[in-house]
Write a protein that holds these residues in place. Sequence first.
Motif, PDB file in Angstrom:
ATOM      1  N   PHE A 221      88.227  -7.350  46.952  1.00  0.00           N
ATOM      2  CA  PHE A 221      87.700  -8.507  47.675  1.00  0.00           C
ATOM      3  C   PHE A 221      86.229  -8.320  48.029  1.00  0.00           C
ATOM      4  O   PHE A 221      85.439  -9.267  47.984  1.00  0.00           O
ATOM      5  CB  PHE A 221      88.523  -8.740  48.939  1.00  0.00           C
ATOM      6  CG  PHE A 221      88.111  -9.966  49.727  1.00  0.00           C
ATOM      7  CD1 PHE A 221      88.618 -11.213  49.407  1.00  0.00           C
ATOM      8  CD2 PHE A 221      87.221  -9.868  50.787  1.00  0.00           C
ATOM      9  CE1 PHE A 221      88.231 -12.349  50.118  1.00  0.00           C
ATOM     10  CE2 PHE A 221      86.831 -10.985  51.504  1.00  0.00           C
ATOM     11  CZ  PHE A 221      87.339 -12.231  51.167  1.00  0.00           C
ATOM     12  N   TYR A 222      85.845  -7.101  48.383  1.00  0.00           N
ATOM     13  CA  TYR A 222      84.480  -6.847  48.847  1.00  0.00           C
ATOM     14  C   TYR A 222      83.542  -6.389  47.734  1.00  0.00           C
ATOM     15  O   TYR A 222      82.326  -6.367  47.942  1.00  0.00           O
ATOM     16  CB  TYR A 222      84.502  -5.790  49.952  1.00  0.00           C
ATOM     17  CG  TYR A 222      85.385  -6.167  51.112  1.00  0.00           C
ATOM     18  CD1 TYR A 222      85.027  -7.190  51.990  1.00  0.00           C
ATOM     19  CD2 TYR A 222      86.602  -5.527  51.316  1.00  0.00           C
ATOM     20  CE1 TYR A 222      85.847  -7.554  53.038  1.00  0.00           C
ATOM     21  CE2 TYR A 222      87.430  -5.885  52.365  1.00  0.00           C
ATOM     22  CZ  TYR A 222      87.055  -6.892  53.223  1.00  0.00           C
ATOM     23  OH  TYR A 222      87.869  -7.258  54.271  1.00  0.00           O
TER      24      TYR A 222
ATOM     25  N   SER B 185      76.510 -19.956  46.425  1.00  0.00           N
ATOM     26  CA  SER B 185      75.733 -19.455  45.297  1.00  0.00           C
ATOM     27  C   SER B 185      75.142 -18.085  45.600  1.00  0.00           C
ATOM     28  O   SER B 185      74.701 -17.808  46.722  1.00  0.00           O
ATOM     29  CB  SER B 185      74.606 -20.439  44.967  1.00  0.00           C
ATOM     30  OG  SER B 185      73.697 -19.863  44.048  1.00  0.00           O
ATOM     31  N   ASN B 186      75.108 -17.248  44.580  1.00  0.00           N
ATOM     32  CA  ASN B 186      74.447 -15.942  44.680  1.00  0.00           C
ATOM     33  C   ASN B 186      72.949 -16.104  44.939  1.00  0.00           C
ATOM     34  O   ASN B 186      72.286 -15.188  45.444  1.00  0.00           O
ATOM     35  CB  ASN B 186      74.681 -15.153  43.389  1.00  0.00           C
ATOM     36  CG  ASN B 186      74.368 -13.683  43.547  1.00  0.00           C
ATOM     37  OD1 ASN B 186      74.794 -13.041  44.498  1.00  0.00           O
ATOM     38  ND2 ASN B 186      73.612 -13.138  42.612  1.00  0.00           N
ATOM     39  N   ASP B 187      72.407 -17.276  44.604  1.00  0.00           N
ATOM     40  CA  ASP B 187      70.977 -17.537  44.827  1.00  0.00           C
ATOM     41  C   ASP B 187      70.608 -17.443  46.305  1.00  0.00           C
ATOM     42  O   ASP B 187      69.448 -17.141  46.643  1.00  0.00           O
ATOM     43  CB  ASP B 187      70.596 -18.923  44.299  1.00  0.00           C
ATOM     44  CG  ASP B 187      70.655 -19.001  42.777  1.00  0.00           C
ATOM     45  OD1 ASP B 187      70.669 -17.930  42.134  1.00  0.00           O
ATOM     46  OD2 ASP B 187      70.684 -20.125  42.245  1.00  0.00           O
ATOM     47  N   ILE B 188      71.569 -17.707  47.186  1.00  0.00           N
ATOM     48  CA  ILE B 188      71.281 -17.631  48.625  1.00  0.00           C
ATOM     49  C   ILE B 188      70.866 -16.215  48.995  1.00  0.00           C
ATOM     50  O   ILE B 188      69.905 -16.001  49.753  1.00  0.00           O
ATOM     51  CB  ILE B 188      72.515 -18.073  49.438  1.00  0.00           C
ATOM     52  CG1 ILE B 188      72.796 -19.562  49.204  1.00  0.00           C
ATOM     53  CG2 ILE B 188      72.322 -17.773  50.924  1.00  0.00           C
ATOM     54  CD1 ILE B 188      74.086 -20.055  49.818  1.00  0.00           C
ATOM     55  N   VAL B 189      71.574 -15.226  48.444  1.00  0.00           N
ATOM     56  CA  VAL B 189      71.232 -13.825  48.699  1.00  0.00           C
ATOM     57  C   VAL B 189      69.883 -13.491  48.078  1.00  0.00           C
ATOM     58  O   VAL B 189      69.014 -12.879  48.719  1.00  0.00           O
ATOM     59  CB  VAL B 189      72.314 -12.881  48.153  1.00  0.00           C
ATOM     60  CG1 VAL B 189      71.941 -11.422  48.421  1.00  0.00           C
ATOM     61  CG2 VAL B 189      73.672 -13.200  48.766  1.00  0.00           C
ATOM     62  N   GLU B 190      69.701 -13.903  46.825  1.00  0.00           N
ATOM     63  CA  GLU B 190      68.460 -13.569  46.119  1.00  0.00           C
ATOM     64  C   GLU B 190      67.246 -14.180  46.805  1.00  0.00           C
ATOM     65  O   GLU B 190      66.195 -13.534  46.918  1.00  0.00           O
ATOM     66  CB  GLU B 190      68.546 -14.019  44.663  1.00  0.00           C
ATOM     67  CG  GLU B 190      69.568 -13.246  43.841  1.00  0.00           C
ATOM     68  CD  GLU B 190      69.300 -11.752  43.848  1.00  0.00           C
ATOM     69  OE1 GLU B 190      68.118 -11.346  43.807  1.00  0.00           O
ATOM     70  OE2 GLU B 190      70.267 -10.976  43.939  1.00  0.00           O
ATOM     71  N   GLU B 191      67.374 -15.413  47.262  1.00  0.00           N
ATOM     72  CA  GLU B 191      66.253 -16.059  47.944  1.00  0.00           C
ATOM     73  C   GLU B 191      65.938 -15.366  49.268  1.00  0.00           C
ATOM     74  O   GLU B 191      64.776 -15.204  49.650  1.00  0.00           O
ATOM     75  CB  GLU B 191      66.569 -17.543  48.179  1.00  0.00           C
ATOM     76  CG  GLU B 191      66.577 -18.350  46.889  1.00  0.00           C
ATOM     77  CD  GLU B 191      67.137 -19.744  47.079  1.00  0.00           C
ATOM     78  OE1 GLU B 191      67.464 -20.095  48.235  1.00  0.00           O
ATOM     79  OE2 GLU B 191      67.268 -20.474  46.071  1.00  0.00           O
TER      80      GLU B 191
ATOM     81  N   SER C  90      77.844 -15.776  51.128  1.00  0.00           N
ATOM     82  CA  SER C  90      77.380 -15.473  49.779  1.00  0.00           C
ATOM     83  C   SER C  90      77.518 -13.984  49.465  1.00  0.00           C
ATOM     84  O   SER C  90      77.943 -13.608  48.367  1.00  0.00           O
ATOM     85  CB  SER C  90      75.926 -15.922  49.607  1.00  0.00           C
ATOM     86  OG  SER C  90      75.462 -15.649  48.309  1.00  0.00           O
ATOM     87  N   ILE C  91      77.171 -13.128  50.404  1.00  0.00           N
ATOM     88  CA  ILE C  91      77.294 -11.689  50.186  1.00  0.00           C
ATOM     89  C   ILE C  91      78.748 -11.317  49.925  1.00  0.00           C
ATOM     90  O   ILE C  91      79.062 -10.567  48.988  1.00  0.00           O
ATOM     91  CB  ILE C  91      76.730 -10.908  51.388  1.00  0.00           C
ATOM     92  CG1 ILE C  91      75.196 -11.013  51.405  1.00  0.00           C
ATOM     93  CG2 ILE C  91      77.161  -9.446  51.344  1.00  0.00           C
ATOM     94  CD1 ILE C  91      74.556 -10.413  52.643  1.00  0.00           C
ATOM     95  N   PHE C  92      79.648 -11.831  50.734  1.00  0.00           N
ATOM     96  CA  PHE C  92      81.060 -11.479  50.593  1.00  0.00           C
ATOM     97  C   PHE C  92      81.685 -12.128  49.363  1.00  0.00           C
ATOM     98  O   PHE C  92      82.424 -11.475  48.605  1.00  0.00           O
ATOM     99  CB  PHE C  92      81.830 -11.874  51.852  1.00  0.00           C
ATOM    100  CG  PHE C  92      81.805 -10.814  52.922  1.00  0.00           C
ATOM    101  CD1 PHE C  92      82.971 -10.226  53.367  1.00  0.00           C
ATOM    102  CD2 PHE C  92      80.604 -10.394  53.485  1.00  0.00           C
ATOM    103  CE1 PHE C  92      82.957  -9.242  54.343  1.00  0.00           C
ATOM    104  CE2 PHE C  92      80.566  -9.409  54.456  1.00  0.00           C
ATOM    105  CZ  PHE C  92      81.748  -8.828  54.892  1.00  0.00           C
TER     106      PHE C  92
ATOM    107  N   GLU D 100      76.642  -3.191  48.285  1.00  0.00           N
ATOM    108  CA  GLU D 100      75.238  -3.107  47.855  1.00  0.00           C
ATOM    109  C   GLU D 100      74.319  -2.949  49.052  1.00  0.00           C
ATOM    110  O   GLU D 100      73.298  -2.240  48.988  1.00  0.00           O
ATOM    111  CB  GLU D 100      74.883  -4.361  47.062  1.00  0.00           C
ATOM    112  CG  GLU D 100      73.440  -4.439  46.609  1.00  0.00           C
ATOM    113  CD  GLU D 100      73.139  -5.745  45.884  1.00  0.00           C
ATOM    114  OE1 GLU D 100      71.942  -6.104  45.818  1.00  0.00           O
ATOM    115  OE2 GLU D 100      74.089  -6.410  45.404  1.00  0.00           O
ATOM    116  N   PHE D 101      74.677  -3.579  50.160  1.00  0.00           N
ATOM    117  CA  PHE D 101      73.844  -3.546  51.360  1.00  0.00           C
ATOM    118  C   PHE D 101      74.388  -2.587  52.414  1.00  0.00           C
ATOM    119  O   PHE D 101      73.611  -1.949  53.132  1.00  0.00           O
ATOM    120  CB  PHE D 101      73.708  -4.953  51.938  1.00  0.00           C
ATOM    121  CG  PHE D 101      73.197  -5.943  50.932  1.00  0.00           C
ATOM    122  CD1 PHE D 101      71.919  -5.821  50.411  1.00  0.00           C
ATOM    123  CD2 PHE D 101      73.995  -6.977  50.466  1.00  0.00           C
ATOM    124  CE1 PHE D 101      71.434  -6.712  49.458  1.00  0.00           C
ATOM    125  CE2 PHE D 101      73.528  -7.876  49.518  1.00  0.00           C
ATOM    126  CZ  PHE D 101      72.239  -7.741  49.015  1.00  0.00           C
TER     127      PHE D 101
END
Length: 351
Positions: free
Chosen positions: A188-189, A204-210, A238-240, A247-248
Amino acid sequence: MATDPYQNLLNLLSKFDKTEKYQPFEVISTSYKTFNEGHSHINTDVLIPRSLLSKQAPTKCPIMVRIHGGFLVTGSSRYPPWFANWTLDYALLKGAIIVAPDYRLLPEVSGKDILEDMNDFWRWIHSSGFFKVVHDASAGHIAPDVSRLLVVGESAGGYLAMHLALTYPSDIRAVIGAYPILDLKSRFYTEAYSKPILGVPNMSNDIVEEHLAMTRATSSPPVVTAADPPDRLKLAFSIFQNGRLLEFLGSKDPDLFPMERVESLATTGSLRLPPTFIFHGKQDSAVPFEGLERFVDLVRETSPASVIQFLGRDGDHGVDFEATLETDWLKAGLEVISGAWLDSTNVHSAL
Protein backbone atom coordinates in the motif's frame (compact mmCIF):
# COMPACT_ATOMS: atom_id res chain seq x y z
CA MET A 1 -23.69 17.39 -11.99
CA ALA A 2 -21.42 14.85 -10.34
CA THR A 3 -20.03 15.91 -6.98
CA ASP A 4 -16.28 16.15 -6.40
CA PRO A 5 -15.19 13.45 -3.89
CA TYR A 6 -12.37 15.62 -2.60
CA GLN A 7 -14.73 18.54 -1.97
CA ASN A 8 -17.11 16.12 -0.26
CA LEU A 9 -14.28 15.17 2.09
CA LEU A 10 -13.54 18.80 2.86
CA ASN A 11 -17.22 19.40 3.55
CA LEU A 12 -17.21 16.44 5.93
CA LEU A 13 -14.16 17.73 7.76
CA SER A 14 -15.75 21.15 8.10
CA LYS A 15 -18.61 19.55 10.05
CA PHE A 16 -16.11 18.64 12.76
CA ASP A 17 -14.29 21.98 12.67
CA LYS A 18 -15.47 23.24 16.05
CA THR A 19 -12.82 25.15 17.93
CA GLU A 20 -15.13 25.58 20.94
CA LYS A 21 -14.37 21.95 21.79
CA TYR A 22 -11.30 23.29 23.63
CA GLN A 23 -13.30 25.64 25.89
CA PRO A 24 -13.09 23.32 28.93
CA PHE A 25 -9.30 23.73 28.85
CA GLU A 26 -6.81 26.50 29.41
CA VAL A 27 -4.61 26.18 26.31
CA ILE A 28 -0.98 27.24 26.50
CA SER A 29 1.06 27.18 23.29
CA THR A 30 4.80 27.02 23.72
CA SER A 31 7.82 25.60 21.92
CA TYR A 32 9.68 22.46 22.87
CA LYS A 33 12.47 22.71 20.31
CA THR A 34 14.35 25.23 18.21
CA PHE A 35 16.27 24.53 15.03
CA ASN A 36 17.75 26.44 12.11
CA GLU A 37 20.28 28.03 14.48
CA GLY A 38 17.50 29.12 16.79
CA HIS A 39 15.48 30.94 14.14
CA SER A 40 12.70 28.32 13.98
CA HIS A 41 10.81 26.40 16.61
CA ILE A 42 8.34 23.57 16.98
CA ASN A 43 5.15 24.16 18.92
CA THR A 44 3.37 22.08 21.51
CA ASP A 45 0.02 22.81 23.13
CA VAL A 46 -0.55 22.18 26.82
CA LEU A 47 -4.24 21.79 27.70
CA ILE A 48 -5.09 22.07 31.40
CA PRO A 49 -8.70 21.38 32.49
CA ARG A 50 -10.26 24.61 33.75
CA SER A 51 -12.03 22.56 36.44
CA LEU A 52 -8.62 21.87 38.01
CA LEU A 53 -7.49 25.47 37.74
CA SER A 54 -10.65 26.75 39.42
CA LYS A 55 -10.07 24.60 42.53
CA GLN A 56 -6.79 26.37 43.28
CA ALA A 57 -5.80 23.34 45.34
CA PRO A 58 -2.44 21.57 45.11
CA THR A 59 -2.90 18.83 42.53
CA LYS A 60 -0.58 16.38 40.88
CA CYS A 61 -2.06 15.57 37.47
CA PRO A 62 -1.57 12.61 35.15
CA ILE A 63 -0.47 13.39 31.61
CA MET A 64 -1.92 12.46 28.24
CA VAL A 65 0.46 12.94 25.32
CA ARG A 66 -1.64 13.17 22.16
CA ILE A 67 0.07 13.07 18.73
CA HIS A 68 -1.82 14.23 15.66
CA GLY A 69 -2.13 12.40 12.35
CA GLY A 70 -2.06 13.65 8.78
CA PHE A 71 0.01 11.17 6.74
CA LEU A 72 3.16 12.75 8.26
CA VAL A 73 2.59 15.43 5.60
CA THR A 74 -0.20 17.63 6.99
CA GLY A 75 -2.09 18.24 10.24
CA SER A 76 -1.36 20.14 13.44
CA SER A 77 -1.60 19.72 17.17
CA ARG A 78 -5.04 21.32 17.50
CA TYR A 79 -6.67 20.84 14.10
CA PRO A 80 -10.26 20.33 15.37
CA PRO A 81 -11.59 17.60 13.03
CA TRP A 82 -8.71 15.27 13.90
CA PHE A 83 -8.77 15.84 17.68
CA ALA A 84 -11.34 13.24 18.71
CA ASN A 85 -13.91 14.49 21.22
CA TRP A 86 -13.59 11.32 23.31
CA THR A 87 -9.89 12.08 23.83
CA LEU A 88 -10.69 15.49 25.32
CA ASP A 89 -13.52 14.04 27.41
CA TYR A 90 -11.26 11.25 28.68
CA ALA A 91 -8.70 13.77 29.89
CA LEU A 92 -11.42 15.83 31.61
CA LEU A 93 -12.86 12.74 33.27
CA LYS A 94 -9.47 11.69 34.62
CA GLY A 95 -8.24 15.18 35.50
CA ALA A 96 -5.33 14.91 33.09
CA ILE A 97 -3.16 17.50 31.37
CA ILE A 98 -2.99 17.00 27.60
CA VAL A 99 0.27 17.76 25.81
CA ALA A 100 -0.10 17.85 22.02
CA PRO A 101 3.09 18.40 20.00
CA ASP A 102 3.63 19.39 16.41
CA TYR A 103 6.57 17.96 14.45
CA ARG A 104 8.33 18.62 11.18
CA LEU A 105 6.48 17.28 8.15
CA LEU A 106 7.39 15.32 5.03
CA PRO A 107 8.62 15.80 2.35
CA GLU A 108 10.77 18.76 3.41
CA VAL A 109 12.42 16.60 6.06
CA SER A 110 12.95 12.86 6.48
CA GLY A 111 11.43 10.33 8.81
CA LYS A 112 14.65 10.38 10.82
CA ASP A 113 14.09 14.11 11.43
CA ILE A 114 10.54 13.48 12.62
CA LEU A 115 11.65 10.78 15.07
CA GLU A 116 14.34 13.18 16.29
CA ASP A 117 11.57 15.71 17.00
CA MET A 118 9.67 13.10 19.00
CA ASN A 119 12.77 12.27 21.03
CA ASP A 120 13.42 15.96 21.68
CA PHE A 121 9.79 16.40 22.71
CA TRP A 122 10.15 13.48 25.10
CA ARG A 123 13.15 15.09 26.73
CA TRP A 124 11.27 18.39 26.99
CA ILE A 125 8.25 16.86 28.71
CA HIS A 126 10.60 15.48 31.35
CA SER A 127 12.37 18.82 31.76
CA SER A 128 11.94 21.86 33.97
CA GLY A 129 10.61 23.75 30.93
CA PHE A 130 7.39 21.72 30.84
CA PHE A 131 6.95 21.91 34.61
CA LYS A 132 7.37 25.68 34.49
CA VAL A 133 4.65 26.04 31.84
CA VAL A 134 2.17 24.20 34.05
CA HIS A 135 3.38 25.94 37.21
CA ASP A 136 2.97 29.41 35.69
CA ALA A 137 -0.46 28.65 34.18
CA SER A 138 -1.78 27.37 37.52
CA ALA A 139 -0.07 29.84 39.86
CA GLY A 140 1.86 26.91 41.26
CA HIS A 141 -1.18 24.81 42.23
CA ILE A 142 -0.76 22.09 39.61
CA ALA A 143 2.21 19.83 38.96
CA PRO A 144 2.46 17.29 36.14
CA ASP A 145 2.90 13.68 37.25
CA VAL A 146 5.27 12.19 34.69
CA SER A 147 5.05 8.84 36.48
CA ARG A 148 1.49 8.54 35.13
CA LEU A 149 1.83 9.11 31.42
CA LEU A 150 -0.46 7.91 28.62
CA VAL A 151 0.42 8.27 24.93
CA VAL A 152 -2.38 8.56 22.36
CA GLY A 153 -1.90 8.83 18.60
CA GLU A 154 -4.15 8.69 15.56
CA SER A 155 -3.04 7.41 12.14
CA ALA A 156 0.43 8.88 11.52
CA GLY A 157 0.31 10.03 15.13
CA GLY A 158 -0.22 6.40 16.09
CA TYR A 159 2.99 5.57 14.25
CA LEU A 160 4.83 8.15 16.34
CA ALA A 161 3.11 6.96 19.53
CA MET A 162 4.42 3.46 18.85
CA HIS A 163 7.91 4.87 18.30
CA LEU A 164 7.76 6.42 21.77
CA ALA A 165 6.37 3.22 23.28
CA LEU A 166 9.15 1.08 21.83
CA THR A 167 11.84 3.63 22.71
CA TYR A 168 10.75 4.64 26.22
CA PRO A 169 8.62 1.75 27.53
CA SER A 170 9.61 2.34 31.16
CA ASP A 171 8.40 5.96 31.00
CA ILE A 172 4.94 5.17 29.64
CA ARG A 173 2.06 3.63 31.56
CA ALA A 174 -0.16 2.90 28.54
CA VAL A 175 -0.65 3.54 24.82
CA ILE A 176 -3.70 4.06 22.62
CA GLY A 177 -3.27 3.70 18.87
CA ALA A 178 -6.20 4.84 16.73
CA TYR A 179 -5.80 3.28 13.25
CA PRO A 180 -2.00 3.70 13.43
CA ILE A 181 0.37 3.30 10.47
CA LEU A 182 2.62 0.41 11.52
CA ASP A 183 3.29 -1.82 8.49
CA LEU A 184 5.09 0.76 6.36
CA LYS A 185 6.79 -1.63 3.96
CA SER A 186 3.54 -3.13 2.72
CA ARG A 187 2.49 -2.74 -0.90
CA PHE A 188 0.00 0.00 0.00
CA TYR A 189 2.80 2.43 0.87
CA THR A 190 5.39 1.36 -1.71
CA GLU A 191 3.47 0.86 -4.96
CA ALA A 192 1.27 3.02 -7.17
CA TYR A 193 -2.14 1.59 -8.03
CA SER A 194 -5.76 2.64 -7.72
CA LYS A 195 -6.37 3.24 -4.01
CA PRO A 196 -9.17 5.70 -3.27
CA ILE A 197 -8.70 7.19 0.20
CA LEU A 198 -11.89 8.22 1.98
CA GLY A 199 -13.64 8.10 -1.39
CA VAL A 200 -11.09 10.33 -3.12
CA PRO A 201 -9.61 8.76 -6.31
CA ASN A 202 -5.87 8.83 -6.93
CA MET A 203 -4.34 12.28 -7.02
CA SER A 204 -1.91 12.98 -9.83
CA ASN A 205 1.77 12.32 -9.22
CA ASP A 206 2.31 15.81 -10.67
CA ILE A 207 1.18 17.28 -7.34
CA VAL A 208 4.28 15.81 -5.68
CA GLU A 209 6.57 16.80 -8.53
CA GLU A 210 5.31 20.38 -8.58
CA HIS A 211 5.77 20.65 -4.84
CA LEU A 212 9.32 19.34 -5.06
CA ALA A 213 10.14 21.68 -7.94
CA MET A 214 8.84 24.65 -5.96
CA THR A 215 10.93 23.59 -2.97
CA ARG A 216 14.08 23.20 -5.06
CA ALA A 217 13.56 26.64 -6.59
CA THR A 218 13.68 28.28 -3.16
CA SER A 219 17.09 29.22 -1.84
CA SER A 220 16.01 28.50 1.74
CA PRO A 221 13.10 26.04 1.58
CA PRO A 222 10.78 26.45 4.56
CA VAL A 223 10.47 23.57 6.99
CA VAL A 224 6.80 22.97 7.77
CA THR A 225 5.84 22.02 11.32
CA ALA A 226 2.05 22.40 11.11
CA ALA A 227 -0.59 22.62 8.39
CA ASP A 228 -4.37 22.58 8.72
CA PRO A 229 -6.15 20.85 5.83
CA PRO A 230 -6.94 21.51 3.09
CA ASP A 231 -3.34 22.82 3.22
CA ARG A 232 -1.06 19.99 1.97
CA LEU A 233 -3.88 17.41 2.01
CA LYS A 234 -3.69 16.81 -1.76
CA LEU A 235 0.07 16.46 -1.42
CA ALA A 236 -0.41 13.85 1.30
CA PHE A 237 -2.89 11.87 -0.80
CA SER A 238 -0.61 12.02 -3.82
CA ILE A 239 2.41 10.74 -1.89
CA PHE A 240 0.47 7.81 -0.47
CA GLN A 241 -1.59 6.94 -3.54
CA ASN A 242 1.48 6.95 -5.76
CA GLY A 243 3.44 4.71 -3.41
CA ARG A 244 6.10 7.29 -2.57
CA LEU A 245 6.04 7.32 1.24
CA LEU A 246 9.40 5.61 1.75
CA GLU A 247 11.02 7.89 -0.83
CA PHE A 248 10.60 10.73 1.66
CA LEU A 249 10.40 8.89 4.96
CA GLY A 250 13.52 6.81 4.28
CA SER A 251 13.85 3.11 3.59
CA LYS A 252 17.10 1.92 5.15
CA ASP A 253 17.01 2.94 8.81
CA PRO A 254 15.32 0.11 10.79
CA ASP A 255 14.29 2.59 13.49
CA LEU A 256 11.70 3.94 11.04
CA PHE A 257 9.79 0.65 10.91
CA PRO A 258 7.85 -0.55 13.98
CA MET A 259 7.69 -4.17 12.83
CA GLU A 260 11.44 -4.34 12.29
CA ARG A 261 11.98 -2.75 15.68
CA VAL A 262 9.76 -5.33 17.36
CA GLU A 263 11.67 -8.16 15.71
CA SER A 264 15.05 -6.64 16.59
CA LEU A 265 14.13 -5.97 20.22
CA ALA A 266 12.67 -9.46 20.57
CA THR A 267 15.87 -11.01 19.20
CA THR A 268 17.93 -9.28 21.88
CA GLY A 269 15.41 -10.05 24.61
CA SER A 270 14.73 -6.37 25.23
CA LEU A 271 11.23 -6.03 23.77
CA ARG A 272 8.91 -4.25 26.17
CA LEU A 273 5.64 -2.61 25.33
CA PRO A 274 3.35 -0.73 27.72
CA PRO A 275 -0.26 -1.95 27.91
CA THR A 276 -1.68 -1.00 24.52
CA PHE A 277 -5.14 -0.54 23.03
CA ILE A 278 -5.32 -0.40 19.23
CA PHE A 279 -8.57 0.04 17.32
CA HIS A 280 -9.05 0.18 13.60
CA GLY A 281 -11.71 0.29 10.90
CA LYS A 282 -11.92 -2.96 8.94
CA GLN A 283 -12.66 -0.99 5.75
CA ASP A 284 -10.00 1.66 6.40
CA SER A 285 -8.96 3.11 3.03
CA ALA A 286 -6.01 5.15 4.34
CA VAL A 287 -4.31 2.58 6.59
CA PRO A 288 -4.96 -1.04 5.56
CA PHE A 289 -6.48 -3.14 8.33
CA GLU A 290 -4.30 -6.14 7.44
CA GLY A 291 -1.17 -4.24 8.40
CA LEU A 292 -2.41 -3.78 11.94
CA GLU A 293 -3.29 -7.45 12.15
CA ARG A 294 0.27 -8.35 11.13
CA PHE A 295 1.75 -6.00 13.71
CA VAL A 296 -0.41 -7.27 16.56
CA ASP A 297 0.26 -10.91 15.61
CA LEU A 298 3.99 -10.18 15.62
CA VAL A 299 3.89 -8.59 19.08
CA ARG A 300 1.83 -11.44 20.50
CA GLU A 301 4.18 -14.01 18.98
CA THR A 302 7.42 -12.36 20.11
CA SER A 303 6.20 -10.99 23.45
CA PRO A 304 3.37 -13.17 24.80
CA ALA A 305 3.39 -11.31 28.11
CA SER A 306 2.56 -7.97 26.47
CA VAL A 307 -0.90 -6.61 27.15
CA ILE A 308 -2.21 -5.59 23.74
CA GLN A 309 -5.89 -5.18 22.92
CA PHE A 310 -6.77 -5.05 19.24
CA LEU A 311 -10.27 -4.21 18.13
CA GLY A 312 -11.48 -4.16 14.55
CA ARG A 313 -14.65 -2.19 13.89
CA ASP A 314 -16.68 -1.85 10.71
CA GLY A 315 -15.83 1.54 9.26
CA ASP A 316 -13.31 3.64 7.37
CA HIS A 317 -10.48 5.86 8.56
CA GLY A 318 -11.54 7.85 11.61
CA VAL A 319 -13.79 5.10 12.91
CA ASP A 320 -13.92 6.89 16.30
CA PHE A 321 -15.05 10.30 15.00
CA GLU A 322 -18.47 10.03 16.60
CA ALA A 323 -17.54 7.76 19.50
CA THR A 324 -18.10 8.90 23.08
CA LEU A 325 -16.90 7.57 26.42
CA GLU A 326 -20.23 5.74 26.60
CA THR A 327 -19.70 3.93 23.27
CA ASP A 328 -19.53 0.27 24.32
CA TRP A 329 -16.40 -0.79 22.43
CA LEU A 330 -14.43 2.29 23.41
CA LYS A 331 -15.56 2.17 27.02
CA ALA A 332 -14.43 -1.45 27.33
CA GLY A 333 -11.02 -0.73 25.80
CA LEU A 334 -10.41 2.27 28.02
CA GLU A 335 -11.10 0.32 31.21
CA VAL A 336 -7.84 -1.60 30.88
CA ILE A 337 -5.96 1.55 29.84
CA SER A 338 -7.31 3.52 32.80
CA GLY A 339 -6.07 0.91 35.25
CA ALA A 340 -2.60 0.80 33.72
CA TRP A 341 -2.40 4.59 33.44
CA LEU A 342 -3.78 5.75 36.78
CA ASP A 343 -3.66 2.96 39.35
CA SER A 344 -1.18 4.15 41.97
CA THR A 345 -0.41 0.54 42.89
CA ASN A 346 0.38 -0.33 39.29
CA VAL A 347 4.17 -0.44 39.21
CA HIS A 348 5.30 -0.32 35.59
CA SER A 349 7.95 -2.99 36.01
CA ALA A 350 5.24 -5.45 36.94
CA LEU A 351 3.19 -4.83 33.82
